[in-house]
Motif scaffolding. Sequence first.
Motif, PDB file in Angstrom:
ATOM      1  N   MET A   3       0.826  -1.186   0.000  1.00  0.00           N
ATOM      2  CA  MET A   3       0.000   0.000   0.000  1.00  0.00           C
ATOM      3  C   MET A   3       0.872   1.253   0.000  1.00  0.00           C
ATOM      4  SD  MET A   3      -3.083   1.097   2.398  1.00  0.00           S
ATOM      5  CE  MET A   3      -3.362   2.789   2.742  1.00  0.00           C
ATOM      6  N   LEU A   4       1.975   1.208   0.711  1.00  0.00           N
ATOM      7  CA  LEU A   4       2.861   2.366   0.756  1.00  0.00           C
ATOM      8  C   LEU A   4       3.450   2.645  -0.623  1.00  0.00           C
ATOM      9  CD1 LEU A   4       4.120   4.542   2.480  1.00  0.00           C
ATOM     10  CD2 LEU A   4       5.961   2.965   3.020  1.00  0.00           C
ATOM     11  N   ASN A   5       3.784   1.585  -1.349  1.00  0.00           N
ATOM     12  CA  ASN A   5       4.310   1.781  -2.707  1.00  0.00           C
ATOM     13  C   ASN A   5       3.265   2.427  -3.602  1.00  0.00           C
ATOM     14  OD1 ASN A   5       6.795   0.726  -2.115  1.00  0.00           O
ATOM     15  ND2 ASN A   5       6.246  -1.355  -2.737  1.00  0.00           N
ATOM     16  N   ALA A   6       2.009   2.016  -3.461  1.00  0.00           N
ATOM     17  CA  ALA A   6       0.946   2.608  -4.269  1.00  0.00           C
ATOM     18  C   ALA A   6       0.766   4.082  -3.922  1.00  0.00           C
ATOM     19  CB  ALA A   6      -0.360   1.847  -4.037  1.00  0.00           C
ATOM     20  N   LEU A   7       0.854   4.428  -2.643  1.00  0.00           N
ATOM     21  CA  LEU A   7       0.729   5.825  -2.224  1.00  0.00           C
ATOM     22  C   LEU A   7       1.881   6.659  -2.771  1.00  0.00           C
ATOM     23  CD1 LEU A   7      -0.698   8.013  -0.555  1.00  0.00           C
ATOM     24  CD2 LEU A   7       0.689   7.283   1.386  1.00  0.00           C
ATOM     25  N   ILE A   8       3.092   6.132  -2.697  1.00  0.00           N
ATOM     26  CA  ILE A   8       4.252   6.849  -3.221  1.00  0.00           C
ATOM     27  C   ILE A   8       4.125   7.030  -4.733  1.00  0.00           C
ATOM     28  CG2 ILE A   8       6.744   6.684  -3.603  1.00  0.00           C
ATOM     29  CD1 ILE A   8       6.907   5.346  -0.834  1.00  0.00           C
ATOM     30  N   HIS A   9       3.684   5.994  -5.426  1.00  0.00           N
ATOM     31  CA  HIS A   9       3.494   6.099  -6.880  1.00  0.00           C
ATOM     32  C   HIS A   9       2.427   7.137  -7.202  1.00  0.00           C
ATOM     33  CE1 HIS A   9       3.249   4.985 -11.059  1.00  0.00           C
ATOM     34  NE2 HIS A   9       1.950   4.776 -10.923  1.00  0.00           N
ATOM     35  N   PHE A  10       1.327   7.114  -6.478  1.00  0.00           N
ATOM     36  CA  PHE A  10       0.236   8.078  -6.683  1.00  0.00           C
ATOM     37  C   PHE A  10       0.734   9.504  -6.466  1.00  0.00           C
ATOM     38  CE2 PHE A  10      -3.325  10.520  -4.851  1.00  0.00           C
ATOM     39  CZ  PHE A  10      -4.155  10.537  -5.964  1.00  0.00           C
ATOM     40  N   LEU A  11       1.487   9.740  -5.396  1.00  0.00           N
ATOM     41  CA  LEU A  11       2.012  11.078  -5.130  1.00  0.00           C
ATOM     42  C   LEU A  11       3.012  11.506  -6.193  1.00  0.00           C
ATOM     43  CD1 LEU A  11       2.449  10.942  -1.256  1.00  0.00           C
ATOM     44  CD2 LEU A  11       0.671  12.106  -2.555  1.00  0.00           C
ATOM     45  N   ALA A  12       3.812  10.561  -6.713  1.00  0.00           N
ATOM     46  CA  ALA A  12       4.779  10.895  -7.763  1.00  0.00           C
ATOM     47  C   ALA A  12       4.070  11.278  -9.054  1.00  0.00           C
ATOM     48  CB  ALA A  12       5.713   9.719  -7.997  1.00  0.00           C
ATOM     49  N   VAL A  13       3.005  10.578  -9.384  1.00  0.00           N
ATOM     50  CA  VAL A  13       2.246  10.911 -10.594  1.00  0.00           C
ATOM     51  C   VAL A  13       1.615  12.285 -10.457  1.00  0.00           C
ATOM     52  CG1 VAL A  13       0.206  10.298 -11.949  1.00  0.00           C
ATOM     53  CG2 VAL A  13       1.839   8.531 -11.277  1.00  0.00           C
ATOM     54  N   ILE A  14       1.021  12.578  -9.310  1.00  0.00           N
ATOM     55  CA  ILE A  14       0.408  13.882  -9.101  1.00  0.00           C
ATOM     56  C   ILE A  14       1.467  14.985  -9.147  1.00  0.00           C
ATOM     57  CG2 ILE A  14      -0.763  15.337  -7.405  1.00  0.00           C
ATOM     58  CD1 ILE A  14      -2.358  12.931  -6.578  1.00  0.00           C
TER      59      ILE A  14
END
Length: 64
Positions: free
Chosen positions: A1-12
């Motif tokens: 889940m942390l990886n998904a959050l980091i990926h989401f923040l990087a895309v934004i």
Amino acid sequence: MLNALIHFLAVIENVHKGPVISLGLIFVIGFIAAAGIGSIAWYNSKRPLGWEDKERPDIVPDID
């Protein structure tokens, strides 16, 4: 889940170039605060079946 959050923040961050780090920190700090307050409330509530004779952890404050 942390990886998904980091990926989401990087895309934004790549799309908006805005204050993503501060929003992420607010999200994380809010989640930790909610989990802590919820844990204290749960330990101070009526015990569920099977937990009536268990002791309260020392770290949880007693709220009247």
